[in-house]
Scaffold this active site. Structure first.
Site, PDB file in Angstrom:
ATOM      1  N   LYS D  12       0.941  -1.085  -0.114  1.00 55.76           N
ATOM      2  CA  LYS D  12      -0.054  -0.076  -0.136  1.00 55.76           C
ATOM      3  C   LYS D  12       0.968   1.169   0.081  1.00 55.76           C
ATOM      4  O   LYS D  12       1.793   1.306   0.794  1.00 55.76           O
ATOM      5  CB  LYS D  12      -0.908   0.029   1.289  1.00 55.76           C
ATOM      6  CG  LYS D  12      -1.941   1.055   1.231  1.00 55.76           C
ATOM      7  CD  LYS D  12      -2.934   0.852  -0.019  1.00 55.76           C
ATOM      8  CE  LYS D  12      -4.388   0.349   0.616  1.00 55.76           C
ATOM      9  NZ  LYS D  12      -5.165  -0.235  -0.282  1.00 55.76           N
ATOM     10  N   THR D  57      -3.307  -5.036   0.657  1.00 61.02           N
ATOM     11  CA  THR D  57      -2.591  -3.962   0.858  1.00 61.02           C
ATOM     12  C   THR D  57      -3.607  -3.176   1.864  1.00 61.02           C
ATOM     13  O   THR D  57      -3.186  -2.202   2.592  1.00 61.02           O
ATOM     14  CB  THR D  57      -2.545  -3.118  -0.399  1.00 61.02           C
ATOM     15  OG1 THR D  57      -3.831  -2.967  -0.918  1.00 61.02           O
ATOM     16  CG2 THR D  57      -1.766  -4.047  -1.211  1.00 61.02           C
ATOM     17  N   HIS D 250      19.386  25.675 -14.147  1.00 59.06           N
ATOM     18  CA  HIS D 250      20.291  26.746 -15.166  1.00 59.06           C
ATOM     19  C   HIS D 250      19.486  28.044 -14.879  1.00 59.06           C
ATOM     20  O   HIS D 250      18.393  28.265 -14.821  1.00 59.06           O
ATOM     21  CB  HIS D 250      20.306  26.561 -16.455  1.00 59.06           C
ATOM     22  CG  HIS D 250      20.898  24.968 -16.830  1.00 59.06           C
ATOM     23  ND1 HIS D 250      22.129  24.404 -16.236  1.00 59.06           N
ATOM     24  CD2 HIS D 250      20.264  24.018 -17.373  1.00 59.06           C
ATOM     25  CE1 HIS D 250      22.395  23.450 -16.570  1.00 59.06           C
ATOM     26  NE2 HIS D 250      21.238  22.954 -17.530  1.00 59.06           N
TER      27      HIS D 250
END
Lengths: 295, 295, 295, 295
Positions: D12, D57, D250
């Protein structure tokens, strides 16, 4: 120096609802995101926290699910009207309801046999609507879409613009024109629209937008925007106004000369930010005023 | 307690490149996102900042654009191999190159006449590849896709699992199964694949994934995952291994009983988080070891 | 059925600009995102693509950078006014300019010595402003913030609301109240505000918002919203109206009873969607009408 | 051509859990995101859909909440170890557990009086950990952070690099260096770390990272990366290896010459894409091999 409450609304946003219709082995799905916002007698809740006039947002969520069970989810405009009217009609303290729905598109996965319950998400664009309804019985329906990403690889120019001391842009007679169309169009009426017509209307407006984008030789994105709006209004009589927000998704021609290469409009850099942003409305000259804000 | 440099790589990520090919009035576009990562003699740059062995990431960006101009962008796997080999072959300090490319799909907007330069983004899924190449001449090609969102509105069960003191889940014989497929598949070889074959391979693997998802009556998402992998491997001989990461995008049946309504698998709440996450590999039992990590 | 052009504007959105000021070894940075939108004589560009009245969005980007060099970037409201006035004053075809700026906050990294040029991003909240200026000389300044995420772990109740057939919510006398504050406040005047005052105003409004959120025992999020607005208006005389959009970021008490555990307001599940959304304005009863829309 | 199951795990992901501790009127909160992934006897579930070896889960989600109630959430590494051991120790079919936790930082809102239950999100960076545990009793703990955004406005150079036919970059002796640090560091041991030590370790590692970033005069981002790693390893003996992924965000100096302006490293354009991406590990030369993959 007294302080007062100004415009306000509250509601449940983004109730993610999937409605399945089973027609034997053939399933149909509607995948939507419902947001409702109510206003009315809300002085107390703001000034003292008294909630006697408040229909909780949790209940609005429940109502969306319950209505999906009871009535199904047909065209999103119809479902939004159903909800908006329910809130205003059932609660005296609610004077105005706004319901916004997004719909995500699915396509069937082709499978042999009669089991038809498998789908794949189709496209990234989202169909939208915003409906308003108030206790005077006025309603407005604005349909729309967003994230319809389109690109013309030629047929776009840009020149003849103002030059000032901050100008460095070179004019061009051939560029890529790309945008992610967000459009919202207002329906002239509500009652005349049968359920089927909102669906057909959406399909046809979307087709107008794509075709006008593709067929317009463009000297500016504004011109393309206007052509798209004009195409919708001259084709679809149920629409009285359409508004656009269209980013100019810049594609810059890459200078390949340092590498001994030409670049005859073949290699582009797709930039993120900054981007142009063009917003505009196109409407009939006799379009009635909108009863409510579009937002 | 000496400290040493471990595995490392550097490069230019996400160079957004659009390549147009003009075939008279008929245009073709390739819309890709190129990321390169190089490794080799990189002790100095890390320990002292000496850049003598470093091909700058800016140059990698330029190279991607220049190669797109010079060679065009065909299948992304081929373009990635071209770049990877270039870096390793042209720079003695670069021992290994990894090139990852994403490709975004576009569909033509139907227009009457012979002007064919208008496109609309098609789907939200993304085609991917990761290519490795080193100075011993070894190459690997991993193709893939992500964000292929699929849903079965029935044909999925879940029961018979472990129950412990923290179990509250009820078994179900009919649920929605939905996921966003991320898959990566490794090609057995590189040299045997002509340009056309990567394109055909992608189309067919994608079809296998969709069909196996749709045709598998599922007792668990793991079973579906395995069936999808098995389908690819038994159908496409050029693939020797496939790996998946598939979130279980939960759709919970809404309890409408408090509103006096039933819910015969018709109204669902599509949840965001938490979600199940199923990851697994399926491979041939005689698949050669991968020369390089997949990532 | 003639079709006409409605309200429109165009501009360059999201020019990401960083301005460094070097005071010996002590550097200062301003990190902003500038969006300008212009309107005026724009019939031609929409109807025929004639760009003679159009100051290109590329030039707007250049102007933002050039002004940052020439004048520096002080308080974002002042920089926005400078740009807005420039567009309207320098171009007869531009009748109205809207400039929106977001500012991202940085904190110094403490370093010994006199080199002071290192920074770490501070918080996720964003300071905002929207400035309008037109050729009649009218200006409005709306300052704001978004993504100011706050949470009270107690001191929030919710009960006494309407119950209808779709109600399932239980009243509570103790819940978590959490929201991500988006607020915009309109300054009564423009000319009276010296550069320093916008900075001080922002700091103090933000403090009012945090303190009122923390100090209000809340019977509804609306009450908290109003208290926050009232605090600002009674504390900061330069502000005449404030508008909020505040999602109710639900934290649901987890039922641990199935595991033999109590949960005395200790363990919560933080949900994503749906969420409540509370929007409202608080203003002085003698606040002048806004000359322009807030958006 | 038999097909077999390869490496796999399931669990999960992203259980969003907030734990409140009430110390009279003084509250403390822990805001975490828990993901567990289990592996073991998973042939059946993949090949036949038999779930007899599967701990659902959903139960993993429940367990996270129940453990938060029962044991509290202290340092995330300790909570992750607790969960990982529980899964492996309590379920014979589970041979290996991986638990990943993210923690979001909150700061108190200063309020007069003794009510201390108000918080504001502090920073955008996220503290992380990944813990592995298997049935042979082996455990590893990797702590980390991501989205720690830092910037030096000077003290960064870049020159002396390889030049080839695709080089256009000009060398620079003064540039902005900015990055969003993602770092993960492996603890030499597990048992020696008392609860308090993970918290102190995190605070100190983070301080090392910030200080080394600020204090390094940089000839390349790689050099900065290495210096940051070296600082951690020479300062914190509990850490044996650290890995970084650092985008070179940048900031390009804007050419203001066309506007008659100089630009003495004052006005920068902050670009989005493409960006440099520097990845590297720094470790002790006697660091033991990691028992498990870091991911």
């Amino acid at each position: 120096m007294p302080v007062i409450l100004g415009p306000n609304r509250y509601g449940k946003a983004e109730t993610r609802l999937v409605r399945v219709v089973r027609d034997g082995g053939v399933h149909h799905i509607k995948d939507v995101n419902v947001s409702s916002a109510l206003s009315g007698d809300m002085e107390d809740v703001h000034l003292t926290g008294g909630n006697a006039a408040v229909l909780p947002t949790d209940t609005q969520k429940n109502t969306a699910f319950a209505f999906a069970g009871k009535f199904g989810v047909g065209q999103i405009e119809d479902f939004a009207l159903l909800l908006a009217r329910h809130y205003v009609d059932s609660q005296p303290t609610i004077h105005h309801a706004r319901v916004e729905i997004e719909e995500y598109s699915w396509r069937r996965i082709p499978v042999s046999g009669d089991r038809q319950h498998s789908f794949v998400r189709d496209g990234q664009e989202v169909r939208t609507c915003i409906v308003h309804h108030d206790r005077d019985g006025r309603s407005t329906v604005v349909s729309g879409l967003r994230d319809l990403v389109v690109l013309n690889s030629t047929g776009s120019e840009f020149h003849g613009y103002i030059e000032d001391e901050y100008t460095t842009l070179q004019p061009t007679a051939d560029r890529i024109l790309a945008t992610a169309v967000s459009a919202q169009w207002r329906h002239s009426g509500v009652s005349s629209s049968s359920s089927s017509s909102f669906g057909e209307s959406y399909t046809e407006v979307r087709r107008c937008l794509l075709e006008a984008f593709a067929e317009t030789h463009s000297l500016s994105l504004q011109q393309t925007l206007y052509a798209m709006g004009e195409r919708v209004l001259t084709t679809r009589e149920e629409v009285c106004e359409i508004r656009f927000a269209m980013p100019n998704k810049h594609h810059f021609l890459v200078d390949l000369a340092p590498f001994g290469l030409g670049n005859d409009n073949e290699v582009y850099y797709a930039a993120d930010r900054p981007y142009g942003l063009i917003e505009g409305a196109v409407l009939r000259d006799d379009a009635p005023d909108a009863a409510f804000a579009w937002e």
